[in-house]
Motif scaffolding. Structure first.
Motif, PDB file in Angstrom:
ATOM      1  N   UNK A 658       0.792  -1.222   0.000  1.00 52.65           N
ATOM      2  CA  UNK A 658       0.000   0.000   0.000  1.00 52.65           C
ATOM      3  C   UNK A 658       0.825   1.272   0.000  1.00 52.65           C
ATOM      4  N   UNK A 659       2.163   1.148   0.177  1.00 56.30           N
ATOM      5  CA  UNK A 659       3.022   2.330   0.243  1.00 56.30           C
ATOM      6  C   UNK A 659       3.931   2.450  -0.985  1.00 56.30           C
ATOM      7  N   UNK A 660       3.806   1.518  -1.908  1.00 54.89           N
ATOM      8  CA  UNK A 660       4.689   1.568  -3.082  1.00 54.89           C
ATOM      9  C   UNK A 660       4.472   2.834  -3.904  1.00 54.89           C
ATOM     10  N   UNK A 661       3.231   3.324  -3.921  1.00 52.38           N
ATOM     11  CA  UNK A 661       2.934   4.526  -4.706  1.00 52.38           C
ATOM     12  C   UNK A 661       3.695   5.740  -4.166  1.00 52.38           C
ATOM     13  N   UNK A 662       3.950   5.763  -2.838  1.00 52.15           N
ATOM     14  CA  UNK A 662       4.747   6.838  -2.274  1.00 52.15           C
ATOM     15  C   UNK A 662       6.178   6.772  -2.782  1.00 52.15           C
ATOM     16  N   UNK A 663       6.730   5.558  -2.809  1.00 52.84           N
ATOM     17  CA  UNK A 663       8.078   5.405  -3.349  1.00 52.84           C
ATOM     18  C   UNK A 663       8.113   5.755  -4.836  1.00 52.84           C
ATOM     19  N   UNK A 664       7.045   5.426  -5.549  1.00 58.89           N
ATOM     20  CA  UNK A 664       6.984   5.747  -6.976  1.00 58.89           C
ATOM     21  C   UNK A 664       7.107   7.257  -7.198  1.00 58.89           C
ATOM     22  N   UNK A 665       6.499   8.041  -6.311  1.00 57.56           N
ATOM     23  CA  UNK A 665       6.590   9.499  -6.426  1.00 57.56           C
ATOM     24  C   UNK A 665       8.049   9.952  -6.371  1.00 57.56           C
TER      25      UNK A 665
END
Length: 856
Positions: A658-665
């Protein structure tokens, strides 16, 4: 009497020690002279004749430079042209000067002239510096009517007769950064203005707040180069002196305006001048006649629009906002890393015309930070083009006071509004104000640079063509963050949530941000782009360009600015750790495995000339460890309970889905530097061969560029062949590839190289999966149903379904922005719905192959 015995003049003040110089040193020591300005003097040729110009005759300024430069061990201005600081001479010297002048007159029946008797020439050739005021109360009368010697003419004639270069260095002293008021106040009349204070006002400022006073040196002028320029060598020295004086005065005035800004008129005066101007009056008259309205109705409409748009710039508010914002930034961030050399270059270019500041846009903090940076570095805060959504009470009024003007998202159907807005921009440029705009339109929710939105740029070019200013200086600026404040809001929007409108409740809730620290801010400046120089270099006459050519120029300028921002973007430890963690195909990894990937990426970007943060430059491993620790504290990267307490080098980390999108940013903050390598690596993998020729890559590289043209801004100055060649060279340096021993332009993949190629190719996997979702939607949906308002919601729902079925492996591919860009690409290439079978089959096969190659 010998000639030498007459050389006792009160305008010559040799360096000395004693009580008076000591007291003056104490008086002047608080005045700031930046080292970057003093460096201009230190770089002068050793045989140069130094002349320091000041705009107005001022014993105060002369004595300041005389005393300060002694301490700085710089050329001391011993000579004062047109000034006699007799109070600071000894009684003996004053008496000698009197007797020398008297003896000369008695023996020759004429006054002692230091120009005629050679004293000035001899002193300057001996290396003594001089101060020259450009404007004196009766100076013009003496030169023009009385035919007295013009110091500038003397310097020109001297330069023509000597090999020593005469270097003229304009000096400007500031007692305030405030712009000149439109109407002088009573205290300005009595004590002098802040821009040109009287003696008492100067002393008061020096004793109360000496740090407020500062000196700047403008660009030195080599008199030999000036005479040789534009065929002036044969010109009459008198006329040359007139041209030189005008040029120096213009340089003084423009430099001063880059510090204080133009005269700030009251809102009412500014408004009256704009609305009653001939340009807008003609438009309103014609519009009223064509729409069958009274002129007063149209005027009222224009008046209301101008109130909606216009800033109400107030220097007191800017000063207050600068102090409060500095405190706020210091509370939120650990440091602000500023490209000081780039900023200095911007300050120099500001003398040529109004600056158009074009930063990338990642956070609301962007609005604040450039204004504070400019103000704290002795430059006027810019007028900022802000979205109308930020004009809410009470912050709207505060933003207007510090220079924000508000623009609607669309001008569609608003004829009067668009004309008033265009005239407002014209007026700002004509008055000389700097303007800040965000060419990406809005804040980047994905972390990448967005494609340029050219509406404001078009209006600025139109104003330039109509004569608003002589030149416009575009300044691409990178503003980057270790961590953005709006991270949570961006993730919600990317996942399909609705953007929350800005209002006072959000301001109140923002107090929670003060509980945390958000790392560092990085600000880099690209070399400013002069519009006038760009047109001259291309041999283009802007006034004669057709509408189509102007649009092409605007697009070219927009892409050039975006590319420039990309070239100065800073690679942060957070971006590298995020990239390494996301691109690692294993579900778990150790710190050593993570650092191996980071090392691969650092090796590549080092070969591309990317700028790394200071911490990455000095100790990359420690910097990345700190970034990893930050992600662990925020629970974006996790250390399972079973791994806690284990040695750091063998403990295995994993990513919370659920936190991968933060790393993607944060990965996307640096992705522009890796796109060439990612596309090159992907084309190599697609060949599915141990050995390949460079020529085999070019066509597929172009295809990938076209596939992702809505995602990435490509370098317009480099061909695909050049980029592929540069990427291959970097791969060879890192032992990913080795050249074939006999076949030219042929390469082989090493055993370790195959894995590293995957690490680069995985930068694109997110986009391949996102586009796969969009293509699947069009494949399943008839054309008449594929263009509804709920299309993006249906695609998001489809993506989640495909992820649950494990048709996708990356949760970060469920990105609304990626879907929108995929829609733009496919529809522009003929994919409109299930009926577009040919195009769908082509893209389906291509995307399937790329995804399979990178996943396996």
């Amino acid at each position: 009497m010998l000639k030498g015995t007459h050389n006792h003049f009160l305008f010559a003040l040799p360096p000395s020690k004693g009580l008076v110089p000591w007291l003056l040193g104490r008086l002047f020591r608080g005045i700031t002279i930046d080292d970057s300005h003093l460096a201009l003097l230190r770089r002068m040729p050793p045989n140069a004749i130094a002349v320091y110009t000041i705009k107005f005759k001022s014993h105060f300024e002369y004595l300041c430079y005389h005393i300060r430069y002694q301490k700085e061990k710089l050329p001391v201005p011993e000579l004062a042209m047109g000034m006699r600081p007799w109070l600071f001479h000894t009684v003996t010297h004053i008496l000698r000067s009197f007797l020398a002048h008297l003896h000369w007159w008695l023996t020759r029946r004429q006054g002692l002239d230091p120009y005629i008797n050679g004293y000035w020439r001899q002193s300057l050739l001996e290396g003594k510096a001089a101060v020259l005021p450009l404007v004196e109360r009766h100076g013009f009368y003496r030169r023009f009517v009385k035919a007295q010697q013009d110091p500038l003419r003397f310097l020109i004639e001297m330069q023509q007769a000597t090999d020593h270069p005469v270097i003229i260095i304009p000096h400007l002293m500031f007692f305030s950064r405030n712009p000149a008021p439109a109407i002088p106040r009573l205290r300005d009349v009595i004590f002098g203005s802040e821009q040109r204070p009287g003696f008492m006002r100067r002393l008061v400022v020096l004793f109360r707040n000496p740090a407020k006073v500062f000196v700047e040196l403008s660009h030195p002028l080599n008199l030999r180069d000036f005479i040789a320029s534009a065929g002036l060598a044969e010109t009459n020295p008198e006329y040359l002196a007139l041209i030189l004086r005008r040029r120096l005065l213009l340089q003084h005035n423009r430099h001063r305006q880059t510090i204080t800004g133009p005269v700030v008129k009251s809102h009412e005066e500014f408004k009256e001048e704009l609305l009653s101007g001939e340009r807008l009056r003609q438009f309103m008259t014609q519009y009223a006649e064509s729409r069958d309205k009274t002129i007063y109705q149209v005027r009222k409409q224009a008046d209301n629009y101008l109130d909606e748009i216009a800033a109400k710039y107030n220097h007191f508010a800017v000063n207050l906002a600068s102090k409060s914002t500095t405190l706020l930034l210091n509370a939120l961030f650990e440091d602000i890393v500023i490209d000081k050399a780039g900023l200095q270059q911007v300050k120099v270019m500001a003398r040529k015309g109004p600056l158009i500041l074009v930063p990338c846009h990642k956070s609301h903090v962007d609005y604040l930070i450039l204004s504070v940076l400019f103000y704290n570095n002795n430059m006027p805060a810019p007028h900022i083009a802000a979205g109308k959504n930020l004009s809410f009470w009470p912050l709207g009024a505060m933003f207007r006071a510090v220079g924000a003007f508000f623009v609607r998202r669309t001008f569609s159907g608003a004829v009067v509004y668009s004309k008033v807005f265009a005239e407002y921009l014209f007026k700002l440029l004509n008055e000389g104000f700097n303007i800040e705009l965000f060419i990406e339109g809005g804040r980047s929710r994905s972390g990448k640079l967005l494609m340029p939105k050219l509406g404001l740029v078009t209006l600025l070019l139109k104003a330039f063509r109509e004569g608003a200013c002589e030149d416009m200086i575009f300044v691409p600026i990178f503003i980057g963050y270790d961590q953005v404040l709006e991270e949570g809001a961006y993730l919600e929007e990317l996942s399909g949530g609705k953007k929350q409108p800005e209002n006072i409740s959000q301001v109140i809730k923002a107090r929670r941000f003060l509980k945390n620290r958000y790392g560092k801010i990085y600000i880099n400046f690209h070399a400013p782009l002069s519009l006038q120089e760009t047109l001259v270099e291309s041999g283009t006459n802007f006034a004669e360009m057709t509408s189509k050519e102007q649009n092409a120029l605007c697009r070219h300028l927009g892409w050039r600015i975006i590319n420039a921002i990309g070239k100065i973007s800073m690679i942060t430890p957070h971006a590298l750790v995020a990239s390494a963690a996301l691109n690692n195909s294993a579900p778990r990894f150790t710190i050593n495995e993570l650092m191996q990937v980071v090392d691969t990426y650092i090796a590549f970007i080092g070969s591309q000339g990317a700028q790394l943060t200071d911490t990455l430059t000095t100790d990359p491993r420690h910097a990345c460890h700190q970034a990893l620790e930050n992600y662990l504290q925020r629970k974006i990267i996790e250390l399972p309970d079973g791994e806690k307490g284990m040695p750091a080098d063998i403990a295995q980390y994993h990513l919370h889905p659920g936190k991968r999108l933060q790393l993607e940013y944060y990965k996307n903050n640096a992705i522009a530097w890796f796109v060439p390598a990612a596309c090159t690596a992907t084309t190599i993998l697609e060949l599915d061969a141990f050995q390949f020729s460079k020529a085999d890559l070019h066509n597929r590289y172009r295809f990938l560029n076209d596939l992702f043209k809505y995602e990435f801004a490509y370098d317009l100055d480099k061909s695909p062949e050049m980029i592929v060649r540069k990427s291959i060279k970097a791969f060879i340096d890192d032992a990913i590839l080795i050249p074939h021993p006999t076949l030219p332009d042929t390469y082989q993949i090493t055993s370790a190289g195959y894995r590293k190629l995957k690490l680069f190719a995985r930068f694109l996997l997110t986009y391949f999966e996102s586009y796969w979702v969009v293509l699947t939607f069009f494949k399943q949906t008839p054309r008449k149903e594929a263009s509804g308002k709920d299309r993006i919601k249906r695609i998001q729902s489809l993506g989640k379904s495909m992820y649950r079925k494990q048709e996708l492996i990356l949760p970060e591919s469920l990105s609304k922005i990626n879907y929108e860009n995929g829609i733009s690409l496919l529809t522009s290439n003929g994919v409109r719905g299930a009926e577009s079978t040919t195009q769908i089959e082509m893209y389906e096969q291509t995307l399937r192959n790329f995804v399979y190659l990178i996943k396996q």
